[in-house]
Write a protein that holds these residues in place. Structure first.
Motif, PDB file in Angstrom:
ATOM      1  N   PHE A 103      29.442  67.383  53.127  1.00  0.00           N
ATOM      2  CA  PHE A 103      30.723  66.778  52.638  1.00  0.00           C
ATOM      3  C   PHE A 103      30.599  65.431  52.047  1.00  0.00           C
ATOM      4  N   ALA A 104      29.464  64.604  52.370  1.00  0.00           N
ATOM      5  CA  ALA A 104      29.502  62.982  51.987  1.00  0.00           C
ATOM      6  C   ALA A 104      30.618  62.179  52.636  1.00  0.00           C
ATOM      7  N   LEU A 105      31.377  62.792  53.797  1.00  0.00           N
ATOM      8  CA  LEU A 105      32.450  62.141  54.461  1.00  0.00           C
ATOM      9  C   LEU A 105      31.920  62.530  56.052  1.00  0.00           C
ATOM     10  N   PRO A 106      32.093  61.454  56.882  1.00  0.00           N
ATOM     11  CA  PRO A 106      31.961  62.138  58.551  1.00  0.00           C
ATOM     12  C   PRO A 106      32.969  63.156  59.006  1.00  0.00           C
ATOM     13  N   THR A 107      32.302  63.629  59.795  1.00  0.00           N
ATOM     14  CA  THR A 107      33.201  64.869  60.935  1.00  0.00           C
ATOM     15  C   THR A 107      33.121  64.193  62.274  1.00  0.00           C
ATOM     16  N   GLN A 108      33.959  64.498  63.188  1.00  0.00           N
ATOM     17  CA  GLN A 108      34.110  64.306  64.552  1.00  0.00           C
ATOM     18  C   GLN A 108      32.741  64.940  65.248  1.00  0.00           C
ATOM     19  N   ASP A 109      32.082  65.919  64.706  1.00  0.00           N
ATOM     20  CA  ASP A 109      30.947  66.394  65.388  1.00  0.00           C
ATOM     21  C   ASP A 109      29.807  65.204  65.483  1.00  0.00           C
ATOM     22  N   GLU A 110      29.878  64.458  64.519  1.00  0.00           N
ATOM     23  CA  GLU A 110      28.755  63.326  64.582  1.00  0.00           C
ATOM     24  C   GLU A 110      28.717  62.164  65.717  1.00  0.00           C
ATOM     25  N   ALA A 111      29.985  61.910  65.843  1.00  0.00           N
ATOM     26  CA  ALA A 111      30.178  60.979  66.956  1.00  0.00           C
ATOM     27  C   ALA A 111      29.960  61.789  68.273  1.00  0.00           C
ATOM     28  N   ARG A 112      30.513  62.933  68.511  1.00  0.00           N
ATOM     29  CA  ARG A 112      30.184  63.788  69.655  1.00  0.00           C
ATOM     30  C   ARG A 112      28.276  63.761  69.949  1.00  0.00           C
ATOM     31  N   LEU A 113      27.633  64.184  68.767  1.00  0.00           N
ATOM     32  CA  LEU A 113      26.265  64.324  69.040  1.00  0.00           C
ATOM     33  C   LEU A 113      25.813  62.932  69.238  1.00  0.00           C
ATOM     34  N   ALA A 114      26.115  61.507  68.587  1.00  0.00           N
ATOM     35  CA  ALA A 114      25.710  60.229  68.975  1.00  0.00           C
ATOM     36  C   ALA A 114      25.886  60.113  70.508  1.00  0.00           C
ATOM     37  N   GLU A 115      27.146  60.436  70.962  1.00  0.00           N
ATOM     38  CA  GLU A 115      27.454  60.250  72.355  1.00  0.00           C
ATOM     39  C   GLU A 115      26.609  61.103  73.333  1.00  0.00           C
ATOM     40  N   LYS A 116      26.033  62.083  72.961  1.00  0.00           N
ATOM     41  CA  LYS A 116      25.057  62.791  73.613  1.00  0.00           C
ATOM     42  C   LYS A 116      23.802  62.341  73.738  1.00  0.00           C
ATOM     43  N   ILE A 117      23.298  61.757  72.305  1.00  0.00           N
ATOM     44  CA  ILE A 117      22.093  60.960  72.642  1.00  0.00           C
ATOM     45  C   ILE A 117      22.048  59.697  73.291  1.00  0.00           C
ATOM     46  N   VAL A 118      23.200  59.093  73.202  1.00  0.00           N
ATOM     47  CA  VAL A 118      23.312  57.568  74.070  1.00  0.00           C
ATOM     48  C   VAL A 118      23.201  57.960  75.460  1.00  0.00           C
ATOM     49  N   ALA A 119      23.892  59.233  75.815  1.00  0.00           N
ATOM     50  CA  ALA A 119      24.002  59.416  77.129  1.00  0.00           C
ATOM     51  C   ALA A 119      22.614  59.962  77.821  1.00  0.00           C
ATOM     52  N   ALA A 120      21.904  60.499  76.724  1.00  0.00           N
ATOM     53  CA  ALA A 120      20.553  60.915  77.299  1.00  0.00           C
ATOM     54  C   ALA A 120      19.499  60.033  77.415  1.00  0.00           C
ATOM     55  N   VAL A 121      19.448  58.852  76.446  1.00  0.00           N
ATOM     56  CA  VAL A 121      18.401  58.206  76.251  1.00  0.00           C
ATOM     57  C   VAL A 121      18.879  56.675  76.685  1.00  0.00           C
ATOM     58  N   PRO A 122      18.360  56.364  77.774  1.00  0.00           N
ATOM     59  CA  PRO A 122      18.916  54.818  78.178  1.00  0.00           C
ATOM     60  C   PRO A 122      18.635  53.548  77.229  1.00  0.00           C
TER      61      PRO A 122
END
Length: 454
Positions: A103-122
């Protein structure tokens, strides 16, 4: 004579592979080298031709000649759930069918994924998504230089951090070109790399904390980053010596040098927090790729918010049309949900440990000069009489000929892994105790053959 004709050359005695040979001959007429990546090429070990794949399911792969294998190649690591994992596959299909791809525009799914990565890796406070490990490493080194105002990068012989010009040096250099052990010379991976780049690289042997300390003492004011795998995975599997990663962390902090962990292979494979979680080390920046997408191409680079702020303001550019595309986001979100399943890594380690310890026992019982080195679902067999702690040890002591015979024997018995000793065996959540037992039965036969002919 056609050198790829299976009547004249075979991958392994008794292995039916005529169709693979035929397809390779046709491919060579259209594709340079007949393949689309060096790791699949004849000079990487797939000599006289690579296997052509029909398909894969779970822990098994079938080639075009109908041979079925227990697969420890696993696409060189991405298939942490095995082939065609239902949950990840369906998530991608659903996203494409109901929403789109790019889309060359963001989706809310990106932030959800970022949240999971940040939660997983201190160590990761903020994260940006990329397409490949090569891209992510390029951005990490650029960010380190921008943050520190310094130009030099320390990298280690025998490691691979992607194919960008800035780091594609001293991966597997010829030792007669690579300089002395305690002062390696930067050697380009091949022609075409611009002269002068090596002036911004300091090449060191891995697992030598004293030499790293001396280098940082003398050149720390010029060094932007130390770039390393936390486990060396591109010269077979070489574990860090006790205390080495801890010393690396202390030394880089003391000299204001950015510590970058390349966890393209180890990230989300050795645990949700990767190798850094296993060893309890917090780098400044981390790079992830293969384990994060469950078999789909996606990568990430993240770390301390103080460094990532340069990306937030646009001072350091991280661009890419396909970054955070719908396929990648859907796959990674589903993969991380799957990896968060209670007990998943414990079960994966149990199966992996049974394979690693079993192979060690089989090779030892046969009296072969071999060791199986690894951690969790990542390992390699070293045929060597001396311990291997870095690339030069491997070059000097590893018996590549014996490894080739080992690989051929296992392939003929339906066990697939890469023919190069500098690659790895990977275990997926789809591998079962029955797969391990079948592998060990094959290994016992091959080890006996190798011992008889030694």
């Amino acid at each position: 004579m056609n050198i790829h004709d299976p009547q004249h050359a075979q991958l392994a005695a008794g292995l039916a592979s005529a169709r693979s040979a035929e397809l390779f001959d046709k491919a060579c007429k259209l594709i340079p080298g007949g393949v689309n990546s060096t790791a699949r090429a004849t000079w990487a070990g797939w000599d006289p031709y690579p296997l052509f794949v029909q398909g894969g399911q779970g822990a098994h792969l079938t080639d075009v000649d109908g041979n079925r294998y227990i697969d420890y190649l696993l696409g060189l690591g991405p298939m942490i759930f095995g082939h065609r994992p239902p949950r990840v596959t369906q998530a991608v299909v659903d996203f494409i069918q109901t929403r789109g791809t790019v889309f060359a525009l963001p989706t809310q799914d990106e932030a959800r994924l970022a949240e999971k990565i940040v939660a997983a890796v201190p160590s990761v406070e903020q994260v940006r998504l990329c397409n490949t490990g090569t891209e992510a490493v390029l951005y990490a080194t650029r960010l380190a230089r921008a943050f520190t105002g310094r130009s030099k990068i320390v990298r280690f012989e025998g490691m691979y951090h992607g194919f960008s010009d800035g780091v594609y040096w001293s991966k597997h250099p010829a030792l007669d070109r690579a300089g002395p052990d305690d002062h390696p010379r930067a050697v380009p991976q091949g022609p075409g790399l611009p002269h002068g780049i090596e002036d911004n690289l300091i090449i060191l042997p891995w697992n030598d904390a004293d030499l790293l300390a001396d280098t940082l003492k003398r050149h720390g004011h010029e060094i932007a980053a130390v770039l390393t795998e936390p486990v060396m995975c591109n010269t077979g599997c070489i574990l860090p010596q006790p205390g080495y990663l801890e010393a690396m962390r202390e030394l880089t902090q003391a000299h204001g040098v950015v510590l970058i962990f390349d966890e393209v292979i180890t990230g989300f494979r050795l645990g949700l927090a990767g190798a850094q979680g296993r060893f309890g080390i917090k780098p400044d920046l981390s790079v992830f790729a293969k384990g994060i997408g469950g078999g789909f191409p996606v990568a990430a680079m993240g770390g301390r918010a103080e460094l990532m702020a340069l990306v937030a303001t646009g001072k350091v550019s991280m661009a890419g049309t396909y970054c955070a595309n719908g396929i990648a986001i859907a796959a990674a979100n589903a993969a991380l949900d799957e990896l968060n399943t209670a007990g998943l890594y414990q079960q994966l380690d149990t199966v992996s440990d049974a394979l690693r310890h079993g192979l060690s026992r089989v090779l030892g019982d046969a009296g072969l000069p071999a060791s199986v080195v690894g951690l969790g679902p990542l390992m390699q067999v070293w045929f060597a009489r001396e311990p291997i702690h870095n690339y030069r040890d491997a070059e000097r002591h590893a018996d590549q000929v014996l490894f080739r015979r080992w690989w051929q024997g296992m392939l003929a018995r339906g066990v697939l892994f890469h023919p190069g000793a500098y690659e790895n065996l990977f275990v997926s959540t789809a591998h079962t105790p029955a797969d391990v037992q079948a592998t060990l039965a094959a290994a016992k036969e091959v080890a006996s053959e190798l011992a008889r002919s030694a």
